[in-house]
Each structure stands twice: as C-alpha cells, then as structure tokens.
Write a protein that holds these residues in place. Sequence first.
Motif, PDB file in Angstrom:
ATOM      1  N   ARG A 233       0.792  -1.845  -0.090  1.00 58.78           N
ATOM      2  CA  ARG A 233       0.254   0.427  -0.420  1.00 58.78           C
ATOM      3  C   ARG A 233       0.654   1.007  -0.315  1.00 58.78           C
ATOM      4  O   ARG A 233       0.457   1.650  -0.832  1.00 58.78           O
ATOM      5  N   HIS A 234       2.137   1.009   0.588  1.00 59.24           N
ATOM      6  CA  HIS A 234       2.837   2.496   1.302  1.00 59.24           C
ATOM      7  C   HIS A 234       3.503   2.515  -0.256  1.00 59.24           C
ATOM      8  O   HIS A 234       3.998   3.664  -0.801  1.00 59.24           O
ATOM      9  N   LYS A 235       3.448   1.525  -0.506  1.00 58.33           N
ATOM     10  CA  LYS A 235       4.579   1.514  -2.181  1.00 58.33           C
ATOM     11  C   LYS A 235       3.804   2.668  -3.409  1.00 58.33           C
ATOM     12  O   LYS A 235       3.141   3.074  -4.261  1.00 58.33           O
ATOM     13  N   ALA A 236       2.715   1.624  -3.711  1.00 57.11           N
ATOM     14  CA  ALA A 236       1.612   2.056  -4.739  1.00 57.11           C
ATOM     15  C   ALA A 236       1.240   3.819  -4.366  1.00 57.11           C
ATOM     16  O   ALA A 236       0.860   4.989  -5.249  1.00 57.11           O
ATOM     17  N   PHE A 237       0.784   3.620  -2.361  1.00 50.81           N
ATOM     18  CA  PHE A 237       0.432   5.218  -2.151  1.00 50.81           C
ATOM     19  C   PHE A 237       2.403   6.358  -2.834  1.00 50.81           C
ATOM     20  O   PHE A 237       1.503   7.276  -3.114  1.00 50.81           O
ATOM     21  N   SER A 238       2.608   6.256  -2.899  1.00 52.03           N
ATOM     22  CA  SER A 238       4.173   6.732  -2.750  1.00 52.03           C
ATOM     23  C   SER A 238       4.795   7.080  -3.904  1.00 52.03           C
ATOM     24  O   SER A 238       5.039   8.047  -5.292  1.00 52.03           O
ATOM     25  N   THR A 239       3.963   5.959  -5.612  1.00 53.60           N
ATOM     26  CA  THR A 239       4.206   6.363  -7.041  1.00 53.60           C
ATOM     27  C   THR A 239       3.220   7.216  -7.446  1.00 53.60           C
ATOM     28  O   THR A 239       3.665   7.794  -8.891  1.00 53.60           O
ATOM     29  N   CYS A 240       1.965   6.940  -6.860  1.00 53.56           N
ATOM     30  CA  CYS A 240       0.468   8.196  -7.264  1.00 53.56           C
ATOM     31  C   CYS A 240       1.092   9.169  -6.897  1.00 53.56           C
ATOM     32  O   CYS A 240       0.243  10.570  -7.437  1.00 53.56           O
ATOM     33  N   SER A 241       1.222   9.482  -5.149  1.00 55.55           N
ATOM     34  CA  SER A 241       1.349  10.938  -4.869  1.00 55.55           C
ATOM     35  C   SER A 241       2.022  11.802  -5.275  1.00 55.55           C
ATOM     36  O   SER A 241       1.045  13.067  -5.912  1.00 55.55           O
ATOM     37  N   SER A 242       2.912  11.809  -6.891  1.00 55.00           N
ATOM     38  CA  SER A 242       3.404  12.412  -7.047  1.00 55.00           C
ATOM     39  C   SER A 242       2.602  12.987  -8.142  1.00 55.00           C
ATOM     40  O   SER A 242       3.243  14.790  -8.435  1.00 55.00           O
ATOM     41  N   HIS A 243       1.997  11.979  -8.887  1.00 55.43           N
ATOM     42  CA  HIS A 243       1.756  12.547  -9.844  1.00 55.43           C
ATOM     43  C   HIS A 243       0.010  13.383  -9.702  1.00 55.43           C
ATOM     44  O   HIS A 243      -0.046  14.545 -10.411  1.00 55.43           O
ATOM     45  N   LEU A 244      -0.347  12.665  -8.573  1.00 55.73           N
ATOM     46  CA  LEU A 244      -1.815  13.722  -7.865  1.00 55.73           C
ATOM     47  C   LEU A 244      -1.171  15.505  -7.400  1.00 55.73           C
ATOM     48  O   LEU A 244      -1.946  16.054  -7.263  1.00 55.73           O
ATOM     49  N   ILE A 245      -0.179  15.482  -7.051  1.00 53.66           N
ATOM     50  CA  ILE A 245       0.268  17.207  -6.891  1.00 53.66           C
ATOM     51  C   ILE A 245       0.077  17.476  -7.741  1.00 53.66           C
ATOM     52  O   ILE A 245       0.114  18.885  -7.884  1.00 53.66           O
ATOM     53  N   THR A 246       0.601  17.272  -8.539  1.00 59.39           N
ATOM     54  CA  THR A 246       1.380  18.110 -10.255  1.00 59.39           C
ATOM     55  C   THR A 246      -0.236  18.274 -10.193  1.00 59.39           C
ATOM     56  O   THR A 246      -0.335  19.006 -11.351  1.00 59.39           O
ATOM     57  N   VAL A 247      -0.942  17.289 -10.795  1.00 55.55           N
ATOM     58  CA  VAL A 247      -2.275  17.590 -11.147  1.00 55.55           C
ATOM     59  C   VAL A 247      -3.281  18.802 -10.364  1.00 55.55           C
ATOM     60  O   VAL A 247      -4.032  19.375 -11.114  1.00 55.55           O
ATOM     61  N   THR A 248      -3.235  17.816  -9.608  1.00 55.80           N
ATOM     62  CA  THR A 248      -4.249  19.619  -8.647  1.00 55.80           C
ATOM     63  C   THR A 248      -3.876  20.436  -8.595  1.00 55.80           C
ATOM     64  O   THR A 248      -4.167  21.102  -9.008  1.00 55.80           O
ATOM     65  N   LEU A 249      -1.902  21.261  -8.908  1.00 56.38           N
ATOM     66  CA  LEU A 249      -1.167  21.862  -8.766  1.00 56.38           C
ATOM     67  C   LEU A 249      -1.907  22.809  -9.927  1.00 56.38           C
ATOM     68  O   LEU A 249      -1.864  23.552 -10.171  1.00 56.38           O
TER      69      LEU A 249
END
Length: 310
Positions: A233-249
């Motif tokens: 779960r941690h690995k999956a979250f960390s993989t996606c979090s960078s993209h989510l931050i970019t998308v949000t901004l």
Amino acid sequence: MEGNLSTVTEFIFLGFSDLQHLQLLLFILVLLIYLIILIGNSLIIAVTVADLALQSPMYFFLRNLSVLEVCYTSVIIPKTLSNLLSEHQTISFLGCAAQMYFFLLFGNSECCLLAVMSYDRYVAICNPMHYSLVMSRKVTISLASVVWIAGNVVAFEQTVTIFMLSFHGPNKIEHFFCDVIPVLKLASTDTSLNDVINAVLIVVFIIFPFVLIITSYVCILSTILKMRSAEGRHKAFSTCSSHLITVTLFFGSCFIIYMRPGSSGSVDTNRAISLLYTVITPMFNPIIYSLRNKEVKEALRKLLGRSRTS
C-alpha cells in the motif's frame, strides 16, 4: 496608428506595469525560478535516458512531461524577463500569435499527458499482470505521439481562428503573455464563434482529462485499500502521490482561470494564478518527482557522482 481603423501591429503587455518599483526584484526572482526549472527538468530527462532502471513507461512519460515543462516555460519566461527590463513591454502581432500557438501546443499536450500518466498508474496498480502487454513500448510511444499531435493540431487551429479576427482598436493586453482570453478581448469583430470553440476545447482538454484522472485514481484507491500488505500500500501510494500533487496544482489553476465567467477576477488575481501554472508549478514538478521517488533519487546520485569523478 491612424484612428480606430488602423490595424494593430504590436501589443503592449500591462501584466506588470503597476509594479514598476518591483520589476528588478521580479526579474531576479523569475530568472532564478527559470534556472531551477531548466536544471531540474534537464536532470530528470538525463537520468531517465541514462539509467537502465528508469526505462519503464512511467519514466518515459515523466521524461515527456519534463520536456513539455521546459518548452512550456521557455515560450513565456524569456519574453517576460526581457519585458521586466524594458521600459516598453511590447510584442509584435506575429510574435504574439507565435507565443499563443506554442503556449497552447505545450499546455494542451500537458493536460493530455497527465491523463495518460494516470492511466499508466491505473494499469500498473489495478492490472499488474497485464501491465507489460497493455503498456508495451509500441503503445507508450503511440500514446505520447497522440498527445503531441493533438496539442499541435488544436493549437494551430485555435491560433489561426483568433488571429484571423480584425484588431483595429486597443492593443493593451491585461496580462504578461498572449493568452487566449486577454487577446480575444481586444478583437474588433464578433468573437462568438471563438467563445464556442474555447468552451469546447476547455471540455476536451481540461474537463475530460481531469475526469479521466479522477476516475483512474478512484479505481487505484479502491485497489490499494484492498491490498493486504502495508508495504505494498505504501509503495503504491508513494508512486501515485507525486502525480496527484502535479495534477492538483496544474488543473486547479487551469480551472480557476478558464472556467470562471469572463468578467470575474481582477487583473491581479488572474496574474497571480497564471504565474502559478506557468512558472511555479513547473518549478515544483522536478522537485516533487525527485524527492518522492526513491528510484529517481538513486539515479540522480549516480549521475551526479559520475560527473564529480569524471
């Protein structure tokens, strides 16, 4: 110019005209940010090309994103820097058309690429057994090609339809670059067709990719929550979090600028939000992706270690 019937041959930017006393400070700040964008994204491009561990589709798309960020900011920032040092903040008619075309090309392409990147994460997390088949090299290259071609075709069509209008009146753009809405406000002829085209393109290049991204991440979140392994779960979250931050901004600022009524928002507010997605977000992207990704950090250490020893 000869009265109201003369054709506009150049535009004057009013973006920073009310900040004369801060223009040198703004120049230094924007120059530093631009250098960070160039260095940061160039490093990501270099490591994703050189490191054999970073040859998956995710890093191929990340490399494309970094190329887009460099091109996107280079369309706007150098001219902005030049204007901050100049008494007359002008741009020629053709120069404005060229700036708008490339801005739309790279901006539209980035919207589509962020959607493609979310689909890549969806396949990797929700359908890992078929990932190599679904996201083969041929498919990833085809998706990237469609992103760039779609951005190019739409940017060309939109720029041509805008600059075929008549411009015989005011030539002062209430912005620091040639964006669609500020330029259309200066047209001397009816812009209803352009307004319809803009509305359709907002749906196609902003709303639709954003909906795809949200749908992908709803499915991803559902899959992650079903994982039994905390490490997984941690690995999956960390993989996606960078993209989510970019998308949000990126999409957050796009929604604020392009989906409000035309008359709403002060010049100062629009300028601040435009600076967010044209200057600030591209600066943060390489930082976000490198700090939150162990593989990129390790590749950067290797690359910088090699450069010191050579």
